[in-house]
Design a protein around this motif. Structure first.
Motif, PDB file in Angstrom:
ATOM      1  N   MET A   1      40.350  53.030  58.045  1.00 47.88           N
ATOM      2  CA  MET A   1      40.037  51.738  58.157  1.00 47.88           C
ATOM      3  C   MET A   1      40.077  51.482  56.903  1.00 47.88           C
ATOM      4  SD  MET A   1      38.826  52.009  61.222  1.00 47.88           S
ATOM      5  CE  MET A   1      38.100  50.240  61.679  1.00 47.88           C
ATOM      6  N   LYS A   2      40.723  49.982  56.537  1.00 47.81           N
ATOM      7  CA  LYS A   2      41.195  49.191  55.670  1.00 47.81           C
ATOM      8  C   LYS A   2      39.561  48.469  54.869  1.00 47.81           C
ATOM      9  CE  LYS A   2      45.753  47.665  58.077  1.00 47.81           C
ATOM     10  NZ  LYS A   2      46.587  47.228  58.011  1.00 47.81           N
ATOM     11  N   ASP A   3      40.130  48.604  53.299  1.00 49.94           N
ATOM     12  CA  ASP A   3      38.801  48.162  52.921  1.00 49.94           C
ATOM     13  C   ASP A   3      39.079  47.116  52.727  1.00 49.94           C
ATOM     14  OD1 ASP A   3      37.060  47.895  50.962  1.00 49.94           O
ATOM     15  OD2 ASP A   3      38.180  48.608  49.495  1.00 49.94           O
ATOM     16  N   TYR A   4      38.565  45.774  53.773  1.00 53.62           N
ATOM     17  CA  TYR A   4      38.607  44.274  54.146  1.00 53.62           C
ATOM     18  C   TYR A   4      38.267  43.732  52.609  1.00 53.62           C
ATOM     19  CZ  TYR A   4      40.779  44.818  59.002  1.00 53.62           C
ATOM     20  OH  TYR A   4      41.139  45.534  59.591  1.00 53.62           O
ATOM     21  N   GLN A   5      36.888  44.613  52.033  1.00 51.03           N
ATOM     22  CA  GLN A   5      36.572  44.149  51.423  1.00 51.03           C
ATOM     23  C   GLN A   5      36.964  43.548  49.942  1.00 51.03           C
ATOM     24  OE1 GLN A   5      32.378  44.813  50.680  1.00 51.03           O
ATOM     25  NE2 GLN A   5      32.183  45.920  52.431  1.00 51.03           N
ATOM     26  N   SER A   6      37.722  44.371  49.313  1.00 51.31           N
ATOM     27  CA  SER A   6      39.104  43.900  48.633  1.00 51.31           C
ATOM     28  C   SER A   6      40.069  43.756  49.083  1.00 51.31           C
ATOM     29  CB  SER A   6      39.285  45.442  48.298  1.00 51.31           C
ATOM     30  OG  SER A   6      39.993  45.946  49.396  1.00 51.31           O
ATOM     31  N   MET A   7      40.866  42.757  50.584  1.00 54.60           N
ATOM     32  CA  MET A   7      41.951  42.334  50.210  1.00 54.60           C
ATOM     33  C   MET A   7      41.129  40.474  50.920  1.00 54.60           C
ATOM     34  SD  MET A   7      42.391  44.702  53.420  1.00 54.60           S
ATOM     35  CE  MET A   7      44.022  43.315  53.865  1.00 54.60           C
ATOM     36  N   THR A   8      42.650  39.708  49.931  1.00 56.35           N
ATOM     37  CA  THR A   8      41.571  37.996  50.261  1.00 56.35           C
ATOM     38  C   THR A   8      42.393  38.148  51.986  1.00 56.35           C
ATOM     39  OG1 THR A   8      44.621  37.718  50.315  1.00 56.35           O
ATOM     40  CG2 THR A   8      42.865  37.420  47.830  1.00 56.35           C
ATOM     41  N   VAL A   9      41.334  36.644  52.087  1.00 57.03           N
ATOM     42  CA  VAL A   9      41.817  36.339  53.636  1.00 57.03           C
ATOM     43  C   VAL A   9      42.979  35.582  53.976  1.00 57.03           C
ATOM     44  CG1 VAL A   9      39.258  35.716  53.640  1.00 57.03           C
ATOM     45  CG2 VAL A   9      41.056  33.762  52.909  1.00 57.03           C
ATOM     46  N   GLY A  10      44.275  35.509  52.898  1.00 55.47           N
ATOM     47  CA  GLY A  10      45.139  35.134  53.649  1.00 55.47           C
ATOM     48  C   GLY A  10      46.363  36.394  53.329  1.00 55.47           C
ATOM     49  N   GLU A  11      45.897  37.449  52.792  1.00 50.55           N
ATOM     50  CA  GLU A  11      46.224  39.172  53.492  1.00 50.55           C
ATOM     51  C   GLU A  11      45.558  39.351  55.289  1.00 50.55           C
ATOM     52  OE1 GLU A  11      46.653  40.925  49.136  1.00 50.55           O
ATOM     53  OE2 GLU A  11      44.693  41.235  49.865  1.00 50.55           O
ATOM     54  N   ILE A  12      44.656  39.775  55.137  1.00 47.90           N
ATOM     55  CA  ILE A  12      44.091  39.661  56.247  1.00 47.90           C
ATOM     56  C   ILE A  12      44.502  39.295  56.726  1.00 47.90           C
ATOM     57  CG2 ILE A  12      41.648  40.313  57.884  1.00 47.90           C
ATOM     58  CD1 ILE A  12      40.236  40.418  55.100  1.00 47.90           C
ATOM     59  N   VAL A  13      44.386  38.064  57.742  1.00 47.61           N
ATOM     60  CA  VAL A  13      45.569  37.470  58.448  1.00 47.61           C
ATOM     61  C   VAL A  13      46.761  37.339  58.711  1.00 47.61           C
ATOM     62  CG1 VAL A  13      46.612  34.981  59.563  1.00 47.61           C
ATOM     63  CG2 VAL A  13      43.807  35.246  58.100  1.00 47.61           C
ATOM     64  N   ALA A  14      47.609  37.539  57.040  1.00 49.07           N
ATOM     65  CA  ALA A  14      48.856  38.071  57.307  1.00 49.07           C
ATOM     66  C   ALA A  14      48.841  39.871  57.838  1.00 49.07           C
ATOM     67  CB  ALA A  14      49.469  37.921  55.902  1.00 49.07           C
ATOM     68  N   ASP A  36      41.228  33.480  48.447  1.00 50.35           N
ATOM     69  CA  ASP A  36      39.589  34.039  47.732  1.00 50.35           C
ATOM     70  C   ASP A  36      39.925  35.806  48.907  1.00 50.35           C
ATOM     71  OD1 ASP A  36      38.923  31.707  47.282  1.00 50.35           O
ATOM     72  OD2 ASP A  36      38.429  30.739  49.426  1.00 50.35           O
ATOM     73  N   SER A  37      39.225  36.052  48.093  1.00 44.81           N
ATOM     74  CA  SER A  37      38.506  37.543  49.164  1.00 44.81           C
ATOM     75  C   SER A  37      37.530  37.323  49.918  1.00 44.81           C
ATOM     76  CB  SER A  37      37.690  37.938  46.990  1.00 44.81           C
ATOM     77  OG  SER A  37      36.288  37.335  47.460  1.00 44.81           O
ATOM     78  N   LEU A  38      37.194  37.947  50.682  1.00 46.21           N
ATOM     79  CA  LEU A  38      36.475  37.955  51.935  1.00 46.21           C
ATOM     80  C   LEU A  38      35.070  37.651  51.764  1.00 46.21           C
ATOM     81  CD1 LEU A  38      36.776  38.126  54.721  1.00 46.21           C
ATOM     82  CD2 LEU A  38      36.314  40.539  54.810  1.00 46.21           C
ATOM     83  N   PRO A  39      34.925  38.417  50.618  1.00 48.03           N
ATOM     84  CA  PRO A  39      33.180  38.695  50.167  1.00 48.03           C
ATOM     85  C   PRO A  39      32.455  36.583  49.610  1.00 48.03           C
ATOM     86  CG  PRO A  39      34.052  40.177  49.389  1.00 48.03           C
ATOM     87  CD  PRO A  39      35.169  40.091  49.951  1.00 48.03           C
ATOM     88  N   GLU A  40      34.048  36.340  48.858  1.00 55.05           N
ATOM     89  CA  GLU A  40      34.573  35.453  48.108  1.00 55.05           C
ATOM     90  C   GLU A  40      34.387  34.478  49.500  1.00 55.05           C
ATOM     91  OE1 GLU A  40      35.656  31.937  45.125  1.00 55.05           O
ATOM     92  OE2 GLU A  40      36.623  34.305  45.762  1.00 55.05           O
ATOM     93  N   ALA A  41      34.942  34.113  50.556  1.00 57.02           N
ATOM     94  CA  ALA A  41      35.144  33.298  51.615  1.00 57.02           C
ATOM     95  C   ALA A  41      34.268  33.324  52.593  1.00 57.02           C
ATOM     96  CB  ALA A  41      36.474  33.467  52.434  1.00 57.02           C
ATOM     97  N   SER A  42      33.552  34.748  52.755  1.00 56.26           N
ATOM     98  CA  SER A  42      32.264  35.006  54.069  1.00 56.26           C
ATOM     99  C   SER A  42      31.093  34.052  52.909  1.00 56.26           C
ATOM    100  CB  SER A  42      32.086  36.102  53.551  1.00 56.26           C
ATOM    101  OG  SER A  42      33.193  36.880  54.897  1.00 56.26           O
TER     102      SER A  42
END
Length: 240
Positions: A1-14, A36-42
């Protein structure tokens, strides 16, 4: 599984554009604030990050992969943006505005917010027209030049803007302005929901506005989170 918490939301959608629908559900801005990182965006959206990740992982495991734009060469990405997104804005935008004017004439008396929506959308089309011109006449030709230079192992030609970062910074600022404008339209229309007295034209124009905004989000996402960073990296590589 990917570490989504360490990714930016742009990277997650990309990584998978289907994740855009999940972020929309939680009110997370993945295009204009894709860095923005996922924690920050959330946190900004007031969303529970664990629930967001659960939805992402559930969707990833249960659906086929969407178009992998990040694997495309940069010239193909620019082709796609020009032929899909630029054409969509120039062809569908005036049609939506014409229908919106019709709906304003019929329903504006009881729904005066429609007049503000029309003014916002009309201003958006004007500004987007100028924005697309700058991409087509300045930024994208240079990106094509850089790609050709790399493929043919030639020397990078001079760019009258100095660096690709100059026009990119302008494009990103204009993306931010459009993102704010459509957040206002979304608020005025209560999430593009139709009132009880809405006619078919009223329903149709809100559906078209919602689809237009969704396409604009993908346009901004592709540029901000994929094309622009790669263009900057390519220029740095070519200049040594």
């Amino acid at each position: 599984m990917k570490d989504y918490q360490s990714m930016t939301v742009g990277e997650i959608v990309a990584d998978n554009f289907d994740n855009a629908a999940i972020f929309d559900k939680y009110g997370i801005d993945f295009c204009c604030h894709g860095s923005d990182s996922l924690p920050e965006a959330s946190r900004k959206a007031g969303a529970n990050m664990d629930e967001v990740i659960k939805d992402i992982e559930s969707k990833t495991s249960g659906t086929p992969e969407s178009i992998d734009f990040k694997s495309w060469p940069i010239d193909l990405l620019v082709d796609y943006i020009l032929k899909i997104h630029h054409r969509n804005i120039r062809s569908h935008g005036p049609e939506i505005l014409k229908l919106l004017e019709k709906v304003c004439n019929v329903h504006g008396e009881h729904h005066p917010e429609l007049f503000e929506v029309r003014e916002l959308f009309q201003s958006s089309l004007y500004d987007l027209g100028n924005h697309l011109d700058k991409e087509e006449l300045v930024l994208f030709p240079y990106i094509y030049d850089m790609f050709k230079t790399q493929e043919e192992h030639k020397q990078l030609p001079d760019f009258h803007c100095g660096s690709v970062e100059a026009p990119i910074s302008v494009m990103m600022a204009e993306h931010d302005a459009e993102g704010e404008r459509y957040r206002h339209i979304d608020m005025l229309t209560h999430g593009y929901s139709t009132p009880k007295d809405a006619c078919n034209s009223y329903r149709l124009v809100l559906e078209k506005l919602k689809a237009f905004e969704a396409a604009l989000h993908q346009h901004i996402h592709l540029e901000n989170n994929i094309v622009f960073p790669r263009a900057i990296q390519l220029e740095e590589k070519l200049r040594g």
